[in-house]
Scaffold this active site. Structure first.
Site, PDB file in Angstrom:
ATOM      1  N   CYS A  13     -12.141  30.339 -38.529  1.00 61.30           N
ATOM      2  CA  CYS A  13     -11.109  29.546 -39.211  1.00 61.30           C
ATOM      3  C   CYS A  13      -9.801  29.593 -38.440  1.00 61.30           C
ATOM      4  O   CYS A  13      -9.685  30.283 -37.429  1.00 61.30           O
ATOM      5  CB  CYS A  13     -10.889  30.055 -40.625  1.00 61.30           C
ATOM      6  SG  CYS A  13     -10.151  31.701 -40.661  1.00 61.30           S
ATOM      7  N   CYS A  16      -8.230  32.946 -37.839  1.00 60.05           N
ATOM      8  CA  CYS A  16      -8.799  33.695 -36.702  1.00 60.05           C
ATOM      9  C   CYS A  16      -7.986  33.415 -35.447  1.00 60.05           C
ATOM     10  O   CYS A  16      -7.649  34.330 -34.691  1.00 60.05           O
ATOM     11  CB  CYS A  16     -10.255  33.286 -36.444  1.00 60.05           C
ATOM     12  SG  CYS A  16     -11.393  33.643 -37.789  1.00 60.05           S
ATOM     13  N   ASP A 446       9.535   1.939 -12.698  1.00 61.93           N
ATOM     14  CA  ASP A 446       9.817   1.709 -11.291  1.00 61.93           C
ATOM     15  C   ASP A 446       9.201   0.338 -10.965  1.00 61.93           C
ATOM     16  O   ASP A 446       8.305  -0.113 -11.681  1.00 61.93           O
ATOM     17  CB  ASP A 446       9.148   2.816 -10.466  1.00 61.93           C
ATOM     18  CG  ASP A 446       9.145   2.504  -8.989  1.00 61.93           C
ATOM     19  OD1 ASP A 446      10.208   2.172  -8.450  1.00 61.93           O
ATOM     20  OD2 ASP A 446       8.065   2.562  -8.377  1.00 61.93           O
ATOM     21  N   ASP A 643       5.366   5.768  -9.564  1.00 61.12           N
ATOM     22  CA  ASP A 643       4.230   6.201  -8.733  1.00 61.12           C
ATOM     23  C   ASP A 643       4.625   6.866  -7.423  1.00 61.12           C
ATOM     24  O   ASP A 643       3.767   7.340  -6.694  1.00 61.12           O
ATOM     25  CB  ASP A 643       3.324   5.008  -8.417  1.00 61.12           C
ATOM     26  CG  ASP A 643       3.926   4.088  -7.360  1.00 61.12           C
ATOM     27  OD1 ASP A 643       5.165   3.974  -7.311  1.00 61.12           O
ATOM     28  OD2 ASP A 643       3.154   3.493  -6.591  1.00 61.12           O
ATOM     29  N   ASP A 647      10.185   8.818  -7.474  1.00 62.48           N
ATOM     30  CA  ASP A 647      10.190   8.745  -8.943  1.00 62.48           C
ATOM     31  C   ASP A 647      10.035  10.118  -9.591  1.00 62.48           C
ATOM     32  O   ASP A 647      10.261  10.258 -10.794  1.00 62.48           O
ATOM     33  CB  ASP A 647       9.040   7.851  -9.440  1.00 62.48           C
ATOM     34  CG  ASP A 647       9.179   6.416  -8.971  1.00 62.48           C
ATOM     35  OD1 ASP A 647      10.319   5.912  -8.969  1.00 62.48           O
ATOM     36  OD2 ASP A 647       8.157   5.802  -8.607  1.00 62.48           O
TER      37      ASP A 647
END
Length: 755
Positions: A13, A16, A446, A643, A647
């Site tokens: 559970c 735990c 970008d 990318d 950036d």
């Protein structure tokens, strides 16, 4: 410090997970430990010089838990297969218990309901035999249920007695064991009941039905949880088992895990590509849907990259391995998904805090309820009725208050959401990112490689002389084939894509700063900037070319000494999906901003074409970072998509960084989400997925709280003096079992929804 994912065994559970996490954090050398009940894994950051897995296990094994050390080979499939085998074993054991207990539980439950109905409604006939006749048989059955099917609950009580660590099993164990012992004394030691003036009512049926329903609930929950994590299983299933490697000029089949860097591998039609590499000979179409989400196979020829786990369709080719084992894209995806599924969303903090103190509070509430019944209740109802109601309340509170549903509410939704994202080509680094994304108010892009394709392409042809497009392209590409300029590559690539034949060129010459010249079929041609045409004394439409240049297009003029034959325009083309994606983002109520180092005119032209709200051009990497900070200072929640290396600072600063998988490794590492294949339309899907997952989490938390907030006072008898309502422990067990199942089921609904 190193971060490692461990399989945790013995969890039952959410409590735990809290207990294990607290214990592990106390071990010297452990800086953080996140234990996830949803996928039964622990992400532990530790200093291997100060502690070891043996020491970690020594700390938690006494509580009935253990950590399973991951494989050291680096390949993800072995750990996944082992984990799946263990989980299947757990599900099978629960299935065996549920298969035995369910028919007995239903039969006893039906008899109990009949007896209650007969005592309540005069129209319902009494049982053919009184319930007392069944009590010896019920004693035997309840003993089987208590000490075989309910053995985990007994162990939970024993752990609580020895170490003070209480979890769901402790609650169920104390409640059902109290009912069983009390009932056994009533039946086997009649003098005990007479001496204390106790009612001769027994609770064997409560023991049987509660243990039976909880076990059934655990089985259904385990089976459902198995489905929440099937994204990892499916990803692992993509891995090729063997590879056909050329060794000493001979094709040799070896296990995929034994492929070494630099090996040359043969892939035949319908074969899986075992590792990442570069195609060296042959050509084919490869089904890359596992990383792109696109169903149409991609053409591959010499020099192209191929990815492990993708499927060759038609031709035969050879490629050189460049990434193997844990370095392949598939292994990276599996690791990223696994870590994200094991991470915790900020919204889970509340549930974790409640689960951490819930069990002790429930034990206190149950004891207080019993005490109130035996004192206040006895003065109004008499001791005999009070102890009967008190014991029912004690057991009922312990049973219905189990925090399983609360503990499952967030992790199951996160596991399903992250898995669904992976199948859609959206890799999510952690649960916090998935949660934050639904709050985004501004999306910053970008330009190059995100909104545009990131490389020049031939975008239009303006014919001047009476020649067809193909003939113009053939002449121009034949000349440009000799050039190393990126624009020349764009023109040649266009000719190859259109399958336009190239011609033989003689007398080739590069004209510095202007273009080039060459002779084809006895005719001298010139290709280059408008300056070259003007230097030849030819007329060109400068106004038209200026307009095109302002939009970021580069004109290439093809001419002879006598006339201009045509003009081609080369530009970094807008991704076709970008226009639709921006439109959808605006529909979702998000403001869009483009940050680019490109010129203002080019940036504005691109922004106008795709429908972006605001443009900030001619910025340096630090300017991008500053602009993100400026937006955040105004209270905006900023998602940034990019990318490139330039950036990376802005991606790290943004509340949610989103990288294109076609970009640089630096950008991908800085981002919280990676869009495979660099497909910007997946950003819209990612936002929808975030909203869908968060909605599921909130629904789960609502229902988990409702079960407990309403169930505890009802089971405790709070409404008994007013309405005469008292929750039978049997119905408490039924409600508790199905609360967990309903939460997992609600999370699984995310899988079937369309993004």
């Amino acid at each position: 410090m190193s971060k490692t994912i461990f399989k945790v065994k013995g969890m039952h559970c959410a409590s735990c997970a809290t207990i294990i996490s607290k214990k592990l954090k106390r071990v010297p050398g452990v800086s953080s430990a996140e234990v996830n009940y949803g996928n039964e894994k622990a992400v532990i950051e530790l200093d291997s010089k100060k502690t070891s897995v043996l020491e970690l296990n020594a700390e938690i094994e006494k509580l009935g838990y253990s950590l399973e050390e991951p494989s050291r080979e680096g390949a993800p499939q072995n750990d996944g297969a082992a984990a799946k085998h263990d989980h299947d074993g757990d599900v099978h054991a629960l299935h065996s218990k549920a298969q035995f207990s369910f028919p007995v539980t239903i039969a006893v439950f039906a008899l109990m309901l009949w007896d209650i109905a007969a005592q309540t409604f005069s129209s319902v006939p009494n049982l053919p035999l009184p319930m007392e006749i069944f009590e010896p048989a019920l004693l035997v059955l309840s003993a089987v249920f208590m000490f075989w099917i309910g053995l985990p609950f007994i162990k939970g009580v024993a752990r609580f007695a020895r170490h003070g660590a209480a979890n769901m099993d402790t609650l169920i164990g104390i409640g059902t064991l109290a009912a069983f012992i009390y009932s056994s004394l009533i039946l086997l030691v009649p003098a005990f009941a007479s001496a204390l003036a106790l009612p001769e009512y027994t609770y064997f049926d409560v023991t049987i039905v509660v243990v039976g329903f909880v076990t059934l609930g655990k089985y259904l929950e385990a089976r459902s949880k198995k489905k929440t994590g099937d994204a990892i299983e499916k990803l692992l299933g993509l891995q090729a088992k063997t590879a056909l490697v050329i060794r000493d000029g001979v094709e040799v089949e070896i296990p995929a895990g034994e492929v070494a860097l630099g090996d040359v591998i043969v892939v035949k039609p319908a074969g899986k590509i075992p590792v990442d590499g570069v195609l060296v000979d042959g050509a084919s179409f490869v089904d890359e849907s596992m990383i792109t989400g696109e169903p149409v196979p991609t053409e591959k020829k010499a020099g192209d990259l191929v990815v492990g786990g993708t499927l060759n369709t038609t031709g035969t080719f050879t490629f050189r391995a460049t990434k193997v084992g844990s370095e392949t894209m598939l292994a990276h995806i599996v690791k990223m998904v696994e870590e994200a599924q094991g991470s915790k969303a900020p919204i889970q903090a509340l549930a974790d805090k409640i689960s951490g103190v819930f069990v002790p509070i429930v034990l206190i509430l149950a004891l207080v309820s019993l005490a109130l019944w035996l004192t206040v209740g006895a003065s109004y109802l008499g001791f005999s009725a009070a102890i009967s109601y008190g014991l029912s309340s004690f057991v009922g509170i312990l049973v219905i208050a189990c925090p399983c549903a609360l503990g499952l509410a967030t992790p199951t939704a996160i596991i399903v959401g992250v898995g669904k994202g992976a199948r859609e080509g959206i890799l999510i680094k952690d649960a916090a990112t998935l949660e934050k994304l639904h709050k985004a108010t501004v999306i910053v892009f970008d330009k190059t490689g995100t909104i545009t394709k990131g490389k020049p392409e031939l975008v239009s042809i303006e014919r001047v002389a009476a020649k067809g497009d193909d003939e113009l392209v053939s002449i121009l590409a034949s000349l440009e084939k000799r050039s190393e300029h990126p624009i020349a590559h764009a023109i040649v690539a266009y000719a190859e894509r259109k399958k336009v034949a190239l011609q033989s060129v003689s007398g080739f010459e590069a004209i510095k700063g202007k273009g080039l010249r060459g002779e084809i079929a006895g005719v001298e041609y010139y290709a280059g900037s408008p300056k070259l045409a003007i230097s030849l004394g030819l007329a060109v439409d400068l106004a038209l070319l200026e307009r095109e240049t302002l939009e970021g297009k580069t004109p290439i003029v093809l001419a002879t000494k006598r006339e201009v034959m045509g003009i081609v325009l080369v530009a970094d083309a807008v991704k076709p999906e970008a226009i639709v994606a921006i439109k959808e983002l605006r529909k979702l109520g998000l403001r869009t901003v483009m940050l680019t180092g490109d010129s203002r005119n080019t940036a504005r032209a691109i922004a106008s074409k795709v429908g972006i709200d605001e443009v900030v051009a001619e910025v340096m990497p630090e300017d991008k970072l500053n602009h993100i900070q400026e937006l955040q200072s105004k209270g905006e929640v900023v998602a940034m998509a990019g990318d490139g290396v330039n950036d990376a600072p802005a991606l790290a600063q943004a509340d949610i960084g989103i990288a294109m998988a076609t970009g640089t490794d630096v950008a991908i590492e800085s981002a919280g989400i990676t869009l495979l294949h660099g497909d910007i339309s997946k950003l819209v899907k990612a936002i929808r997925l975030s909203k869908m997952t968060m909605r599921g989490i909130k629904q789960n938390l609502f229902w988990a709280f409702v079960y407990n907030v309403v169930g505890i006072p009802l089971a405790g008898g709070l409404f008994y003096p007013i309405f005469g309502w008292l929750l039978n422990p049997i119905f408490a067990g039924l409600a508790m079992a199905f609360s967990s199942v309903s939460v997992v089921g609600n999370s699984l609904r995310i899988k079937s929804k369309t993004l």
